[in-house]
Each structure stands twice: as C-alpha cells, then as structure tokens.
Motif scaffolding. Structure first.
Motif, PDB file in Angstrom:
ATOM      1  N   ARG A 111     -12.170  -0.915  -2.643  1.00 35.52           N
ATOM      2  CA  ARG A 111     -13.408  -0.159  -3.979  1.00 35.52           C
ATOM      3  C   ARG A 111     -12.229   1.582  -3.572  1.00 35.52           C
ATOM      4  NH1 ARG A 111     -15.347   1.116  -7.948  1.00 35.52           N
ATOM      5  NH2 ARG A 111     -16.555   3.234  -7.896  1.00 35.52           N
ATOM      6  N   GLY A 112     -11.854   2.224  -2.636  1.00 29.77           N
ATOM      7  CA  GLY A 112     -11.713   3.747  -3.211  1.00 29.77           C
ATOM      8  C   GLY A 112     -10.314   3.959  -3.144  1.00 29.77           C
ATOM      9  N   LEU A 113      -9.006   1.832  -3.867  1.00 28.28           N
ATOM     10  CA  LEU A 113      -8.046   1.986  -4.529  1.00 28.28           C
ATOM     11  C   LEU A 113      -8.426   1.696  -5.841  1.00 28.28           C
ATOM     12  CD1 LEU A 113      -5.912  -0.460  -1.667  1.00 28.28           C
ATOM     13  CD2 LEU A 113      -5.670   1.779  -2.168  1.00 28.28           C
ATOM     14  N   SER A 115       0.551   7.960  -3.216  1.00 26.85           N
ATOM     15  CA  SER A 115      -0.641   8.590  -2.903  1.00 26.85           C
ATOM     16  C   SER A 115      -1.077  10.278  -3.417  1.00 26.85           C
ATOM     17  CB  SER A 115      -0.701   8.407  -1.269  1.00 26.85           C
ATOM     18  OG  SER A 115       0.646  10.040  -1.087  1.00 26.85           O
ATOM     19  N   GLU A 116       0.197  10.876  -3.715  1.00 24.15           N
ATOM     20  CA  GLU A 116      -0.566  12.032  -3.843  1.00 24.15           C
ATOM     21  C   GLU A 116      -0.942  12.322  -5.765  1.00 24.15           C
ATOM     22  OE1 GLU A 116      -0.995  14.599  -3.241  1.00 24.15           O
ATOM     23  OE2 GLU A 116       0.096  14.110  -1.122  1.00 24.15           O
ATOM     24  N   ARG A 117      -0.299  11.139  -6.298  1.00 24.06           N
ATOM     25  CA  ARG A 117      -1.275  10.865  -7.446  1.00 24.06           C
ATOM     26  C   ARG A 117      -2.566  10.302  -6.852  1.00 24.06           C
ATOM     27  NH1 ARG A 117       4.056   8.765  -9.053  1.00 24.06           N
ATOM     28  NH2 ARG A 117       3.374   7.053  -8.566  1.00 24.06           N
ATOM     29  N   GLY A 118      -3.222   9.282  -6.668  1.00 22.01           N
ATOM     30  CA  GLY A 118      -3.769   8.225  -6.566  1.00 22.01           C
ATOM     31  C   GLY A 118      -4.821   9.009  -5.403  1.00 22.01           C
ATOM     32  N   VAL A 170     -11.594   5.662   6.559  1.00 21.03           N
ATOM     33  CA  VAL A 170     -12.260   5.058   6.298  1.00 21.03           C
ATOM     34  C   VAL A 170     -14.417   5.544   5.729  1.00 21.03           C
ATOM     35  CG1 VAL A 170     -14.419   2.672   6.098  1.00 21.03           C
ATOM     36  CG2 VAL A 170     -11.470   2.469   5.929  1.00 21.03           C
ATOM     37  N   ALA A 171     -14.034   6.600   6.565  1.00 19.00           N
ATOM     38  CA  ALA A 171     -15.489   7.190   7.073  1.00 19.00           C
ATOM     39  C   ALA A 171     -15.266   7.979   6.031  1.00 19.00           C
ATOM     40  CB  ALA A 171     -15.520   8.405   8.955  1.00 19.00           C
ATOM     41  N   GLY A 172     -14.693   8.812   5.685  1.00 17.59           N
ATOM     42  CA  GLY A 172     -14.335   9.719   4.372  1.00 17.59           C
ATOM     43  C   GLY A 172     -14.367   9.703   3.376  1.00 17.59           C
ATOM     44  N   ARG A 179     -17.834   8.289   2.650  1.00 16.65           N
ATOM     45  CA  ARG A 179     -18.819   9.311   2.033  1.00 16.65           C
ATOM     46  C   ARG A 179     -18.347  10.267   0.650  1.00 16.65           C
ATOM     47  NH1 ARG A 179     -21.176  12.996   5.216  1.00 16.65           N
ATOM     48  NH2 ARG A 179     -20.004  14.815   4.854  1.00 16.65           N
ATOM     49  N   VAL A 180     -17.157   9.793   0.609  1.00 12.30           N
ATOM     50  CA  VAL A 180     -16.920  10.100  -1.063  1.00 12.30           C
ATOM     51  C   VAL A 180     -17.114   9.231  -1.890  1.00 12.30           C
ATOM     52  CG1 VAL A 180     -14.383  10.651  -2.704  1.00 12.30           C
ATOM     53  CG2 VAL A 180     -14.843  11.142  -0.754  1.00 12.30           C
TER      54      VAL A 180
END
Length: 626
Positions: free
Chosen positions: A19-21, A100-103, A319-321, A324-325
């Motif tokens: 989901r984060g990706l 990673s910075e763009r993402g 993953v914890a961060g 929360r996002v």
C-alpha cells in the motif's frame, strides 16, 4: 457524523509495504534497471571466494610449485570484476536515493493534502503535534528504511541467493548443512517479526504523543507562565518522554535478542561447516581451495542473516510509520467536492490545478474565483440568498444540537445571530461556511445545496472571518494579501484605505509592513481581527460569515472594527455570530437561537417590543453595559 483518525492502520507488514508503494509510485520508477545493477553488484561479491578457490587449487597448489603469474593474472581479473561491481553498487545507491526521495515527496504531499481536506471536527479530535508527526517523523522513518535498509535488503537478498547457488555448486551436502542450521531461525522469524512490529507500532504512537505534548506546551507557553504551571507542564512532558524512552528500549531489546539469536545460529553454521567440510576434504570430496571458498561463502551467507535483524529493526519502524500515515489517508473525507473527477477525490493527492495555483499564486481558470481587481475595485458585489431547510446536526457521540432549522435570508441582508452559549449559533455559522455538513436537511446558497457546489466556487463566494483570525509569520501586507487570488501591494493599500485603517497603521512602526510575528502574537487580538477583516475584504465574497471576537478591546480598536465591518458588509449578505449589543442593533435582521431552535426572527426594535427571549437578552446586555 465525523470520522476519526485511527492510531494505526491494521494492514499486515506485506500489505503495508504494498500500500505504501502504491501511494508513492515514484519509488518503483526504473526498478528493473536498479535490480539489474544490484545483481551485478552482488555477483561481484562472489568473485573473492571463487578467486580463492582458483588460486589455491590451480596456482598455489599447482604441480611443480606455486604459479606466481597465474596468481597475479587471476588477482587482476578479480580486481577488475570488483571495480565493476563497486560502480554498479554506486549506481544502485544513486537510483534508489532519487526514486525514494520522489516517492517520499509524493507521500508527504498526499498526506498533507488529505489532512487539510479532513473535516474540522476530525482535525480537532487529533492533537496537533501528533498530526504533524504523521507528515514529518513518521514519513522520516520510511525514508531511512527505503534509502538505507531497503538498499541493504536488496543487496543482502541478492548476496544470500548468490552465496546459496555457489555453495550448491561446490558442495550440495555442505549447503544443506548450512540451511539446516538456520532452519529454526527461519521458523521463529515470523513470530519475532510480529512481536517487534507491535513494539515499534507503540513507539510511533509514543512519538506522536510526545510531540503533541511538546508542541502544545510551546504554543501555550504564555498561559503556562501566567498560571505558574511550569512544574506541572514539565512533569507532563517528562512523562511523555519517559513513555517513549521505555517503549523504545523495549522495542530495541526485542531487536537485540533477535540479533543475538542470528549471531548464535551463524556461529553454529560456521562450526558445522568446518567439521563436515574437513571430513569431506579428507575423504577427497572437496579440494582445499573449494573448502576455503566454501568457508568464505558461509560468511557471505551468514552476513545477510545477521544483518537481517538490523534491517528488521528498520523495517518494523518504517512499517509502523507507514501504517500511521496510511491511517490518515484511510480516514474518509466528509467535505468532498462533487465536481472533482472520480479517482482523485479523497486520495489526498494534489490536483494539477492546485499545483499550478500554488506555483503561480493565481487561481486556476474557470473555478468561479474572481480575478484580482474585480468586485472590490468597482464597489459592485453579488449578494447571495441563504436558506436553511430542516437542518439538523449532532456532534460525534453527542446529542442533536440543531433541531430542524428553517430560515431564509434575502440577498444583501445583514443578519445578527444571537443566543446563549451552546445555543447552536456558532454551529449554524460553520454549516454556512461548509466546515461541516448537516446531519440531515439542506443549506442552500442561491437555491443550490452547498454540497453540490464546487469547493473552489464555494470558497470564493463564502468567506468566514473567525473569532481569532489566524495570521502567518510575515508582514501585515502579506497576511492581508493571503488567499487563492494573487493580490499586489496596490490591492492591499486600497483595501486598507477603503476600510478606514490608515489611521491605525500609521501608529505602527512600519505601517502595513509591520511584522506580525508567529500566529500574529506581535499584534493585539483586536488588531489581528482588523487584519482578518482586510483579508476578507480582498476575498470579495458574496456571503460573509463573521464570528465576532469575544475578547475585550479598547474603545478605539472597537470603533475601528465596527467601521471596518460596516464597510466590509456593504452590498453583501452577511451573517454575524453576534456577541456585542451594537452588532444586533445595527443588523437588518436578528435571528435568536435557543437550545438548537430558531425561536425569534425580526428587527432589533421589533423583537425588543415583543418582550420575548431577545428582549430578555437585550435587557441583560444593557444592564451589563451600565
């Protein structure tokens, strides 16, 4: 009913990463080339064991004695391979950092936009520091993992695979021995992962609570000093810091135990390899070079396994961060734009028009926002008609506070809403500005339900001037010009003149360029309201919702506020949540709200003569004034 932001998403580790990706697709841009370079970099690490085997068996142990040219030639080839692998590893780093910075920028932008799109009630239910931590420190934990732990994860997985393949080539039996030594660890790893995941989830919650306590104490520093509550405040912050410390130590202890377990299994694997490998070598199943190479390969294999605990640490923290996002982004938007294309509403992603507006300082074309110089320049304003139809409202987990309100306000009418504290008049003002939607019923602007209006049009036609107009760190001119439409210095000067604020500004050290300080703290409450009124004047709305400040102001400032409000309201429909007698007396229409019902509507003189609720309030006001 207002939504609430959950502490953390309930997704598992794999689902959280996926989901984060999805929320940060830029992280996966060019991932194919990055993986190809990672394979090349990993292959370079196998060069050393292979070179050791070749040099030992074919050069040092060669018939007739050591073959020095062969040793040098093989070493040079190995050096070239290692250099190529090092270059490939550097490019992997560069590509991962950029992606990673763009993402992460996408993730921050989505989250920040979604926070701003949440209903006011939802925002108010969350401590400000905790909410800020979701966009800052929680995303930072993801950043550290993606840029460092993620890189190591890719390289270590490749190294693990390469070492396994090479070990099988040299000796399938010894490879099996190594894997069997690590089997208990691989079986226990999922359970350990779940325990560590919960521990780091609690760490992120404690971080949010700690930041919330600290930020609240900083904002309320004046009140804390005034009431001598510094000791109590310090204890509260100390408790929050200690709670975070205790949970962080607990999580790190679990990680340390996992690391020690990995070290133990690595030692067992190496010892078993030496014993079994020596036996195989003595029986002629392995050459000396192959045994030495295999021992190096075991080190290549155990290295990633030992590093896995450190990566597990970073992964669980990330993953914890991420959870929360994601929890913020999963919070439903209640105030939605019916004219936003499907698939973009509710995602929290900045739309192209918003980005363009932010960069240029101008509103996107065709959204109903007047251009600079319109309306306020020529003194002509549109005046909106307002209607409440059977409007009911209840706050979350609370009783109904508005009971079927029916009210019609003609265009150009100045309305004063009065009532006791808790009567519902402020709630009516928030519904008019669509900071909330009614539980049932309709609020209409020129016959159109507010929920059917594009938000850009609504924000251009309806402006709320709150009790405490928020000021940003900068000058008075910058704060007056703040809004969707770009206003130049000439517009600001015209607004100041039209509202009669020249005299007040002349008393300030730098006039309209006077710095207001953070949150406008360099100005008094009344002066902050004057700046908010000037800002509303330039917004040139059709409907003004004014929540008058209840704080006492000096007579001169009160006179300026009254004069500025009168000029602001001229030619417009206005609804003032009235706390001052003068406002009700000067209004075209007085609406009396009592216990969630509109009980009286009429002109000031008419309602005083009627002898009802308003007449009693008026007598109370007069007695207090004298």
């Amino acid at each position: 009913m207002s939504s609430t932001i959950s502490t953390s998403s309930e997704l598992g580790v794999g689902a959280t990463v996926r989901r984060g990706l999805q929320l940060s697709p830029a992280m996966l841009e060019g991932i194919g080339w990055t993986l190809a370079l990672a394979v090349l970099a990993t292959a370079g690490r196998v060069v050393v064991p292979v070179v050791i085997q070749l040099v030992t068996d074919n050069a040092i142990m060669a018939e007739g004695g050591p073959d020095v040219p062969a040793v040098l030639g093989t070493a040079l080839l190995a050096l070239a391979a290692i250099v190529v692998a090092g270059i490939a590893s550097s490019f992997v780093n560069i590509r991962l950092f950029r992606a990673s910075e763009r993402g992460l920028a996408q993730l921050r932008t989505r989250t920040f936009r979604h926070v701003h799109d949440l209903a006011v009630l939802t925002q108010n239910a969350e401590r400000r520091g905790s909410l800020v931590s979701r966009v800052t420190s929680d995303v930072d934990t993801v950043s550290r993992f993606v840029q460092f732990g993620g890189l190591q994860l890719i390289l270590n997985l490749g190294q693990l695979l390469a070492a396994t393949v090479a070990m099988v080539v040299y000796s399938p039996l010894l490879a099996l021995v190594v894997w069997l030594c690590f089997t208990p660890m691989f079986v226990l790893a999922p359970r350990a992962q779940r325990v560590i995941s919960r521990a780091y989830g609690s760490v992120r919650v404690k971080v949010g609570a700690m930041l919330g306590a600290i930020s609240e104490s900083i904002v309320g520093a004046e009140t804390i000093r005034a009431y001598g509550a510094s000791g109590r405040t310090q204890r509260r912050i100390d408790d929050a810091v200690q709670d975070h410390r205790a949970q962080a130590i607990k999580a790190q202890t679990f990680t340390a135990l996992a690391f020690s377990t990995g070290m133990a299994f690595s030692g067992v694997a190496l010892g078993a390899t030496v014993v079994v490998g020596t036996v195989l070598a003595l029986d002629g199943h392995l050459t000396l070079g192959q045994l030495l190479a295999f021992l190096f390969l075991v080190q290549m294999f155990t290295g990633p396994v030992q590093n896995a605990t450190e990566m597990l640490n970073e992964l669980q923290n990330a993953v914890a961060g991420w959870r929360r996002v994601i929890a913020v982004l999963e919070t439903p938007l209640e105030i939605t734009d019916p004219h936003v294309p499907e698939g973009t509403d509710g995602t929290g992603e900045l739309r192209a028009s918003d980005v363009a507006a932010g960069e240029s300082g101008a509103a996107p074309p065709g959204d109903g926002v007047p251009s600079p110089g319109s309306g306020a320049d020529d003194g002509v304003h549109r005046a909106a008609a307002v209607e409440f139809r059977d409007v009911r409202f209840a706050y979350p987990q609370g009783p109904e506070v508005l009971h079927g309100i029916d009210l019609t306000i003609a265009p150009g009418t100045s309305v004063a809403m009065v009532g006791e504290t808790g009567s519902g008049k402020t709630t009516l003002g928030k519904l008019l500005a669509r900071l909330m939607d009614p539980t049932s019923g309709q609020v209409l602007l020129d016959g159109v339900d507010l929920r059917e209006l594009p938000l850009a049009t609504l924000r251009s036609r309806v402006v709320l001037v709150p009790q405490e107009g928020f000021l940003f760190d900068g000058s008075i001119a910058q704060n007056v010009a703040y809004g969707r439409v770009a206003h130049g210095r000439a517009d600001v000067d015209r607004a100041v003149t039209d509202l009669g604020l020249d005299g007040w500004l002349s008393t300030l050290p730098d006039g309209v360029d006077t710095a207001v300080g953070q949150r406008g703290e360099s100005l008094s409450a009344g002066e902050r309201q004057l700046v908010a009124i000037a800002r509303a004047y330039l917004a040139d709305a059709d409907l003004l919702v004014l929540d008058e400040a209840t704080s006492a102001v000096d007579p001169a400032t009160e006179g300026r506020i009254s004069q500025a409000l009168a000029r602001l309201q001229a030619g417009r429909t206005s609804v003032a949540i009235a706390h001052r007698l003068s406002t009700a007396e000067a209004a075209d229409l007085v609406v009396v709200v009592d216990a969630g019902d509109v009980v009286e509507v009429g002109h000031h003189r008419e309602l005083v003569a009627r002898g009802g609720v308003y007449a009693r309030m008026h007598r109370s006001w007069v007695s207090q004034a004298h």
